[in-house]
Scaffold this motif. Structure first.
Motif, PDB file in Angstrom:
ATOM      1  N   ARG A  42       1.712 -10.203  -3.221  1.00 33.19           N
ATOM      2  CA  ARG A  42       0.609 -10.789  -3.981  1.00 33.19           C
ATOM      3  C   ARG A  42      -0.231  -9.719  -4.672  1.00 33.19           C
ATOM      4  NH1 ARG A  42       0.258 -13.898   0.812  1.00 33.19           N
ATOM      5  NH2 ARG A  42      -1.745 -12.978   1.452  1.00 33.19           N
ATOM      6  N   GLU A  43      -0.177  -8.515  -4.137  1.00 31.97           N
ATOM      7  CA  GLU A  43      -0.969  -7.429  -4.716  1.00 31.97           C
ATOM      8  C   GLU A  43      -0.264  -6.103  -4.472  1.00 31.97           C
ATOM      9  OE1 GLU A  43      -5.564  -5.662  -4.469  1.00 31.97           O
ATOM     10  OE2 GLU A  43      -5.076  -7.667  -3.715  1.00 31.97           O
ATOM     11  N   VAL A  44      -0.400  -5.185  -5.439  1.00 26.16           N
ATOM     12  CA  VAL A  44       0.168  -3.842  -5.311  1.00 26.16           C
ATOM     13  C   VAL A  44      -0.953  -2.826  -5.432  1.00 26.16           C
ATOM     14  CG1 VAL A  44       1.580  -2.093  -6.461  1.00 26.16           C
ATOM     15  CG2 VAL A  44       2.475  -4.407  -6.158  1.00 26.16           C
ATOM     16  N   ARG A  45      -0.997  -1.893  -4.482  1.00 31.12           N
ATOM     17  CA  ARG A  45      -1.932  -0.771  -4.535  1.00 31.12           C
ATOM     18  C   ARG A  45      -1.129   0.505  -4.303  1.00 31.12           C
ATOM     19  NH1 ARG A  45      -7.800  -2.133  -2.727  1.00 31.12           N
ATOM     20  NH2 ARG A  45      -7.959  -4.330  -3.321  1.00 31.12           N
ATOM     21  N   HIS A  46      -1.209   1.414  -5.268  1.00 33.01           N
ATOM     22  CA  HIS A  46      -0.399   2.638  -5.214  1.00 33.01           C
ATOM     23  C   HIS A  46      -1.303   3.831  -5.487  1.00 33.01           C
ATOM     24  CE1 HIS A  46       3.448   4.876  -5.662  1.00 33.01           C
ATOM     25  NE2 HIS A  46       2.705   5.648  -6.434  1.00 33.01           N
ATOM     26  N   VAL A  47      -1.088   4.920  -4.729  1.00 29.73           N
ATOM     27  CA  VAL A  47      -1.824   6.159  -4.966  1.00 29.73           C
ATOM     28  C   VAL A  47      -0.822   7.293  -5.147  1.00 29.73           C
ATOM     29  CG1 VAL A  47      -2.085   6.691  -2.480  1.00 29.73           C
ATOM     30  CG2 VAL A  47      -3.690   7.664  -4.145  1.00 29.73           C
ATOM     31  N   HIS A  48      -1.105   8.189  -6.098  1.00 28.39           N
ATOM     32  CA  HIS A  48      -0.165   9.280  -6.383  1.00 28.39           C
ATOM     33  C   HIS A  48      -0.944  10.474  -6.939  1.00 28.39           C
ATOM     34  CE1 HIS A  48       4.421   9.284  -6.771  1.00 28.39           C
ATOM     35  NE2 HIS A  48       4.052  10.546  -6.761  1.00 28.39           N
ATOM     36  N   GLY A  49      -0.499  11.674  -6.580  1.00 26.86           N
ATOM     37  CA  GLY A  49      -1.112  12.900  -7.079  1.00 26.86           C
ATOM     38  C   GLY A  49      -0.458  13.363  -8.365  1.00 26.86           C
ATOM     39  N   LEU A  50      -1.268  13.719  -9.342  1.00 31.20           N
ATOM     40  CA  LEU A  50      -0.731  14.162 -10.630  1.00 31.20           C
ATOM     41  C   LEU A  50       0.027  15.479 -10.510  1.00 31.20           C
ATOM     42  CD1 LEU A  50      -3.885  13.278 -12.750  1.00 31.20           C
ATOM     43  CD2 LEU A  50      -1.654  12.175 -12.931  1.00 31.20           C
ATOM     44  N   SER A  51      -0.253  16.254  -9.450  1.00 30.68           N
ATOM     45  CA  SER A  51       0.431  17.542  -9.247  1.00 30.68           C
ATOM     46  C   SER A  51       1.534  17.454  -8.204  1.00 30.68           C
ATOM     47  CB  SER A  51      -0.589  18.608  -8.826  1.00 30.68           C
ATOM     48  OG  SER A  51      -1.584  18.778  -9.815  1.00 30.68           O
ATOM     49  N   ASP A  52       1.957  16.246  -7.878  1.00 27.47           N
ATOM     50  CA  ASP A  52       3.005  16.042  -6.864  1.00 27.47           C
ATOM     51  C   ASP A  52       4.342  16.544  -7.395  1.00 27.47           C
ATOM     52  OD1 ASP A  52       4.786  15.111  -4.938  1.00 27.47           O
ATOM     53  OD2 ASP A  52       3.747  13.203  -4.684  1.00 27.47           O
ATOM     54  N   THR A  53       4.938  17.508  -6.682  1.00 27.06           N
ATOM     55  CA  THR A  53       6.258  18.024  -7.050  1.00 27.06           C
ATOM     56  C   THR A  53       7.290  17.744  -5.959  1.00 27.06           C
ATOM     57  OG1 THR A  53       5.687  20.202  -6.147  1.00 27.06           O
ATOM     58  CG2 THR A  53       5.306  19.858  -8.502  1.00 27.06           C
ATOM     59  N   LEU A  58       0.866  -1.178   0.000  1.00 25.49           N
ATOM     60  CA  LEU A  58       0.000   0.000   0.000  1.00 25.49           C
ATOM     61  C   LEU A  58       0.901   1.224   0.000  1.00 25.49           C
ATOM     62  CD1 LEU A  58      -2.596  -1.083   2.731  1.00 25.49           C
ATOM     63  CD2 LEU A  58      -2.565  -1.658   0.306  1.00 25.49           C
ATOM     64  N   ALA A  59       1.152   1.779  -1.171  1.00 25.14           N
ATOM     65  CA  ALA A  59       2.167   2.820  -1.333  1.00 25.14           C
ATOM     66  C   ALA A  59       1.522   4.165  -1.614  1.00 25.14           C
ATOM     67  CB  ALA A  59       3.116   2.440  -2.468  1.00 25.14           C
ATOM     68  N   VAL A  60       2.025   5.199  -0.937  1.00 24.34           N
ATOM     69  CA  VAL A  60       1.462   6.546  -1.067  1.00 24.34           C
ATOM     70  C   VAL A  60       2.547   7.527  -1.483  1.00 24.34           C
ATOM     71  CG1 VAL A  60       0.199   8.400   0.099  1.00 24.34           C
ATOM     72  CG2 VAL A  60      -0.180   6.019   0.785  1.00 24.34           C
ATOM     73  N   ALA A  61       2.496   7.966  -2.747  1.00 26.61           N
ATOM     74  CA  ALA A  61       3.299   9.098  -3.223  1.00 26.61           C
ATOM     75  C   ALA A  61       4.800   8.862  -3.149  1.00 26.61           C
ATOM     76  CB  ALA A  61       2.920  10.367  -2.463  1.00 26.61           C
ATOM     77  N   GLY A  62       5.256   7.720  -3.627  1.00 30.08           N
ATOM     78  CA  GLY A  62       6.694   7.458  -3.693  1.00 30.08           C
ATOM     79  C   GLY A  62       6.938   6.102  -4.340  1.00 30.08           C
ATOM     80  N   THR A  63       7.880   6.043  -5.278  1.00 27.93           N
ATOM     81  CA  THR A  63       8.146   4.802  -6.004  1.00 27.93           C
ATOM     82  C   THR A  63       9.649   4.591  -6.149  1.00 27.93           C
ATOM     83  OG1 THR A  63       8.280   5.787  -8.213  1.00 27.93           O
ATOM     84  CG2 THR A  63       6.085   5.216  -7.415  1.00 27.93           C
ATOM     85  N   LEU A  64      10.007   3.447  -6.695  1.00 25.70           N
ATOM     86  CA  LEU A  64      11.358   3.214  -7.191  1.00 25.70           C
ATOM     87  C   LEU A  64      11.394   3.537  -8.683  1.00 25.70           C
ATOM     88  CD1 LEU A  64      12.339  -0.229  -5.568  1.00 25.70           C
ATOM     89  CD2 LEU A  64      12.817   2.079  -4.721  1.00 25.70           C
ATOM     90  N   ASP A  65      12.592   3.552  -9.240  1.00 24.22           N
ATOM     91  CA  ASP A  65      12.749   3.655 -10.685  1.00 24.22           C
ATOM     92  C   ASP A  65      12.031   2.465 -11.325  1.00 24.22           C
ATOM     93  OD1 ASP A  65      13.805   3.418 -13.366  1.00 24.22           O
ATOM     94  OD2 ASP A  65      15.437   4.753 -12.753  1.00 24.22           O
ATOM     95  N   GLN A  66      11.187   2.737 -12.305  1.00 32.37           N
ATOM     96  CA  GLN A  66      10.397   1.669 -12.908  1.00 32.37           C
ATOM     97  C   GLN A  66      11.233   0.686 -13.732  1.00 32.37           C
ATOM     98  OE1 GLN A  66       7.106   1.320 -12.038  1.00 32.37           O
ATOM     99  NE2 GLN A  66       7.703   2.973 -10.654  1.00 32.37           N
TER     100      GLN A  66
END
Length: 276
Positions: free
Chosen positions: A178-189, A161-169
């Motif tokens: 078993r499952e990935v759920r990610h949330v991110h804001g399109l205006s995140d700077t 359950l990831a909020v506003a942060g990732t690794l290099d794709q």
């Protein structure tokens, strides 16, 4: 001067012992470290929060949550959008503290991953943990750390359950949940939105889609928790590995959306959707 040095050394030596003081908020026998009283482990600390109304016997799902940059594990255990979600849903919250209040997710060195795993095992000495329902989450820098954790130690994890942060794709992960759920804001700077080639807004989960064999086709739907917390959901449920990937997008910036963690737990635990 000598007296001052002696007092500083005495305080440093006393710190680990102070971290293990008992806490009246815990219902366990002996009332161990809990809430704002940190647990000491391998020269570091983590915080734990029991769910409301727990009977002291029933196995507990676990949310291992990595805090944001310049914070500590003390923040998640009183944060309404984190512990507020776990307490109401019967989930044990574990919140490790990063060295110098940050995480080493850049290099892939296993130090923080190993510590996160050790936190779960240490908590399991006092709590009956449900090993089939271990969830890993994080916010901002902590979200990237949660990605790193499941990338290297995710085979036993039910969901990220990831909020506003990732690794290099382009990373290659040896393991995965078993499952990935990610949330991110399109205006995140702050942790910039990882826009894909040609403006592909589905790119933040490209790593997992590829690893799980999800393909390009996704299901798109709109949903909301509050009038201000609305999302467009991209879901890949027919991955060749049998795993699932969900990406929730919103138009705003860098924060934990109200009720988002709680709603994911509701869905993962088979509970009626509720807020908060």
């Amino acid at each position: 001067m000598m007296i001052r040095v002696f007092l500083i050394l005495l305080a440093l030596l006393a710190a680990p012992a102070a971290a293990q003081q008992t806490n009246p908020n815990s219902i366990l026998p002996g009332r161990p470290c809990h809430g704002q009283t940190p647990c000491a482990l391998d020269g570091r600390t983590y915080h734990v929060k029991e769910p409301d109304g727990w009977n002291g016997v029933s196995p507990l799902p676990v949310l291992l949550h990595f805090h944001g940059w310049a914070r500590t594990g003390a923040v998640p255990v009183y944060h309404g959008r984190i512990s507020g979600a776990t307490r109401r849903r019967g989930v044990l919250l574990l919140a490790p503290t990063g060295i110098n209040k940050t995480w080493d997710f850049w290099s892939g060195r296993p130090g923080d991953v190993a510590f996160g795993a050790a936190v779960i095992e240490d908590a399991a000495k006092r709590y009956p943990i449900d090993r089939d329902r271990i969830f890993v989450s994080g916010y901002s820098f902590g979200s990237a750390m949660a990605w790193r954790y499941v990338c290297q130690n995710g085979d036993g994890v039910a969901a990220l359950l990831a909020v506003a942060g990732t690794l290099d794709q382009r990373e290659e992960c040896a393991q995965g949940p078993r499952e990935v759920r990610h949330v991110h804001g399109l205006s995140d700077t702050v942790m910039d939105f990882p826009m894909g080639p040609g403006g592909d807004t589905r790119y933040p989960v490209a790593l997992w889609r590829q690893q799980f064999g999800c393909g390009a086709s996704d299901q798109v739907s709109d949903w909301a928790i509050t009038s201000d917390d609305a999302f467009t959901r991209h879901a890949w449920g027919r991955c060749t590995t049998g795993k699932r990937v969900t990406l929730d997008l919103h138009p705003r910036g860098h924060f934990i959306p109200k009720g988002w963690i709680g709603r994911q737990l509701d869905e993962l635990l088979g509970l009626p959707p509720s807020y908060p």
